[in-house]
Design an enzyme around this catalytic site. Sequence first.
Site, mmCIF file in Angstrom:
data_model
loop_
_atom_site.group_PDB
_atom_site.id
_atom_site.type_symbol
_atom_site.label_atom_id
_atom_site.label_comp_id
_atom_site.label_asym_id
_atom_site.label_seq_id
_atom_site.Cartn_x
_atom_site.Cartn_y
_atom_site.Cartn_z
ATOM 1 N N ARG A 1 54.931 12.893 14.442
ATOM 2 C CA ARG A 1 56.279 13.455 14.525
ATOM 3 C C ARG A 1 56.873 13.118 15.893
ATOM 4 O O ARG A 1 56.305 13.445 16.937
ATOM 5 C CB ARG A 1 56.249 14.979 14.338
ATOM 6 N N HIS B 1 66.345 16.782 18.812
ATOM 7 C CA HIS B 1 65.383 17.709 19.415
ATOM 8 C C HIS B 1 65.997 18.229 20.715
ATOM 9 O O HIS B 1 65.605 17.840 21.808
ATOM 10 C CB HIS B 1 64.059 16.991 19.683
ATOM 11 N N ASN C 1 65.380 20.418 15.665
ATOM 12 C CA ASN C 1 64.244 21.189 16.150
ATOM 13 C C ASN C 1 64.749 22.512 16.705
ATOM 14 O O ASN C 1 65.542 22.551 17.644
ATOM 15 C CB ASN C 1 63.506 20.430 17.264
ATOM 16 N N GLU C 2 64.320 23.601 16.081
ATOM 17 C CA GLU C 2 64.596 24.959 16.548
ATOM 18 C C GLU C 2 66.067 25.189 16.902
ATOM 19 O O GLU C 2 66.431 25.425 18.060
ATOM 20 C CB GLU C 2 63.716 25.294 17.752
ATOM 21 N N ASN D 1 57.512 25.999 13.897
ATOM 22 C CA ASN D 1 56.811 25.831 15.164
ATOM 23 C C ASN D 1 56.217 27.184 15.542
ATOM 24 O O ASN D 1 56.950 28.112 15.884
ATOM 25 C CB ASN D 1 57.766 25.353 16.254
ATOM 26 N N TYR E 1 53.529 29.337 17.881
ATOM 27 C CA TYR E 1 52.708 29.346 19.089
ATOM 28 C C TYR E 1 51.976 30.661 19.305
ATOM 29 O O TYR E 1 50.918 30.686 19.937
ATOM 30 C CB TYR E 1 53.576 29.027 20.311
ATOM 31 N N GLU F 1 54.685 22.332 14.711
ATOM 32 C CA GLU F 1 54.173 22.446 16.080
ATOM 33 C C GLU F 1 53.232 23.632 16.169
ATOM 34 O O GLU F 1 53.510 24.703 15.624
ATOM 35 C CB GLU F 1 55.298 22.641 17.106
ATOM 36 N N TRP G 1 51.213 20.300 18.969
ATOM 37 C CA TRP G 1 52.028 19.989 20.129
ATOM 38 C C TRP G 1 51.105 20.083 21.338
ATOM 39 O O TRP G 1 50.624 21.135 21.656
ATOM 40 C CB TRP G 1 53.201 20.963 20.276
#
Length: 543
Positions: free
Chosen positions: A119, A168, A212-213, A355, A357, A426, A477
């Site tokens: 990606r 992004h 992205n986000e 994504n 985390y 991610e 990521w």
Amino acid sequence: MHSNFYLLSWVAIVSFLSSGATKFSEKKLFVYPEFYNNTEIDSFSARNFPTNFNFGVSTSAYQIEGAWNIDGKLDSIWDNYTHRPDYSLLENGDHTTESYFLWQTDVDLLKQLGVQFYRFSISWSRVLPKGVIEDFESDVNSAGVKYYNDLIDALVAANIEPLVTLVHYDPPQILETQGGFLSDDFPQWYEDYASFCFQTFGDRVKNWLSFNEPYISALCYEGGLFTCAPGEIKSGIWSYRAAHNLILAHSRAYQKYKSQFRKTQKGKFGIVLYANWQEPKNQSELNLNAANKWFQFTIGWFLSPLLLTGDYPQVMKNSVATQSKLQGFSKSRLPEFTETEKQMNLGSLDFVGINYYGGFIVENMDQVYSAEPSISNDLSVKAYFPENWIQSKLVPVFPYGLRKLLNLMMKIYGKSKENFEMMVTENGLAIGDNEASSYPCEDSFDLERMQYIVSHLDQLYKSIVEDKIPVTLYSIWSLMDNYNFGAGFDIKFGLFCVDFDSKSKFRFARYSAQIFREVIDRNGFDQELVEALLSLGVLSELN
């Protein structure tokens, strides 16, 4: 010298893994035995993933390419923001890992990992420096197009699927001067850019990610902790307007791909969302409602329009409208979609990327009423990082939160589309610079990152195999250390560390790189790998 050097660490780990130093234990195994509850939820049980499951890694253009003003490229909003006199960090992405020049080295790293996909993102201002196409000959940057063509061709030749993000965080600065995300023209600008990418690269790219986000892009207008490009702030107003245009831009690009490209290119079009877990302080109705409200103000903000109703979540509409009225606004600060736009939005997704985390605790609080508008006051939910969770430089580590989040999203959105699909686009551990191994990284035994990857893959395995959640890929990521938006180079995410002081930006494998390769080779975890993880201290056994 360079290639032999980083390969030595691979050879050493392969030798270790094949030594069979520890006898496989029948006792329960845990990645973090001193944390959480040490129950079946947390015990390690992962084995083989489905045969069609894919593993890969992620990067983005501004964070790795460098060459910010080379070969016809003009500024993105992050180039402009990090060059402003009032930018608080001295570091920027001007050079970073120099992947614009070293993309072949990156492809070699991908081959070593054995990933099935990579990606990356396209820099809009590298391929279309003016942001738009009025004259094809003068407005398309052939050098930028060649860079991405060469990269995509090399990936395809290596049997690595390109997973491409169109934006992004980094649209062209030239469009920002005309309003950027806040302009009503942005959805058209983006549709034209996306169409150009489909035409140029779509014969080889089969999975597209619009943004992205977008939640983070919107919150950049709030200030505070989210002060970032473009560096303009009008809290509680511009964030909603930006998100509104991002949703419309996504929907228009989706409809363009569906009507003009899908039949011949046979690809899919999705989005990537910020998706950390919000754990209610307890199971009281108030705190459960607070957790739901937080979810709707982050994930629901985008998926309700795209998958459920074509419009924003009702709790969000009610809250912003009430606050706006008390603040003296004639109408809600949350923009409204027309009926035509709602119809266009609804169903404009082939898959959802998340994504993930970590997580945090949320609890109910009294509604905050303030004369100054802000999203935080509209939300009015208390959130904090629990001290007894595993800490990182980003958010506290909470592997089980990934499973909880996937199940919640399946419950809410799983019936919105036939063949509903999710991707973990991610997942990675932020380690501070003082904690990461120093140059030249030959002894980069990143135990915390190995534990992080294994624990999250275990929870993902349970989500897929036990809970039947349709997740089709997992991406770490990141491939290598790079520039972190708003944090510079002090935080390390890479499976490969990078010597940023060297002219050639040498890449060196960390132990986590080999562990991930072993997982990919086995399509999960077998007895030999589990034994090795016990020997390395990644897994522990309890009576």
